[in-house]
Enzyme design. Structure first.
Site, short mmCIF file in Angstrom:
data_model
loop_
_atom_site.label_atom_id
_atom_site.label_comp_id
_atom_site.label_asym_id
_atom_site.label_seq_id
_atom_site.Cartn_x
_atom_site.Cartn_y
_atom_site.Cartn_z
N LYS A 35 0.83 -1.22 0.00
CA LYS A 35 0.00 0.00 0.00
C LYS A 35 0.86 1.26 0.00
O LYS A 35 0.54 2.25 0.64
CB LYS A 35 -0.90 0.02 1.24
N CYS A 36 1.94 1.24 -0.75
CA CYS A 36 2.93 2.31 -0.75
C CYS A 36 2.95 3.01 -2.11
O CYS A 36 2.58 2.40 -3.11
CB CYS A 36 4.30 1.68 -0.44
#
Length: 185
Positions: A35-36
């Site tokens: 989730k970066c």
């Protein structure tokens, strides 16, 4: 002299894996997150893997939730996400901590071998990362700890760490060094 072959890690199912299994391969060891802002690098990593794997190259993927809690979920859900969204085929291991007192011994060793390599000044996220990390620690650039997700360590066929790439490093730069270690240049 100590090499990465002196370490045992856990695969995503919790089974011990000696890194001796990767002897005589060029390796890229990466701490990742799903989730970066750098998560699309999975696509670039898979392309590197596909291009060079048959020539003795491998990528070892270690999810890490230490940077902005950007690797939530179980080891299996992270694996499924990577397969579904990026078609990853390279080995993925159990989620680890890369910094601090509970850091995985492999990542402690990697940082001892290669400290912070600096951000690519041309990357759009460099000013954001620099500002955020400078506020937390004005001397962060002097420390060897891993600064963010998708930090990569390049290992030669003898198990020696030869380079560190921060997440802002262009894939072409990494590919060039992989080719050199594989004896293509």
């Amino acid at each position: 002299m100590k090499t990465i072959y002196d370490f045992t890690v856990k695969d995503r199912k919790g089974k011990d894996v000696s890194l001796r299994e990767y002897a005589n391969e060029v390796l890229l060891i990466v701490n990742t997150a799903t989730k970066c802002g750098f998560t699309p690098q999975y696509d670039e990593l898979e392309k590197l893997y596909e291009e060079y794997h048959s020539q003795g190259f491998n990528i070892l993927d270690f999810p890490c939730n230490q940077f902005g809690q950007q690797a939530p979920g179980t080891d299996e859900s992270i694996h499924e996400f990577c397969k579904l969204n990026f078609g990853t085929e390279f080995p993925q291991f159990k989620k680890v901590k890369v910094n601090g007192p509970d850091a995985d011994p492999l990542f402690v060793f990697l940082q001892e071998q290669k400290g912070f390599a600096g951000w690519d000044p041309a990357h759009q996220l460099t000013p954001i990362l620099d500002e955020m990390l400078s506020k937390a620690d004005p001397d962060y650039k002097q420390k060897a700890d891993i600064k963010w997700n998708f930090t990569k360590f390049l290992v030669n066929k003898k198990g020696q760490v030869v380079a560190r790439f921060e997440p802002t490093t262009k894939t072409e730069v990494i590919a060039q060094q992989i080719k050199e270690l594989l004896g293509q240049e």
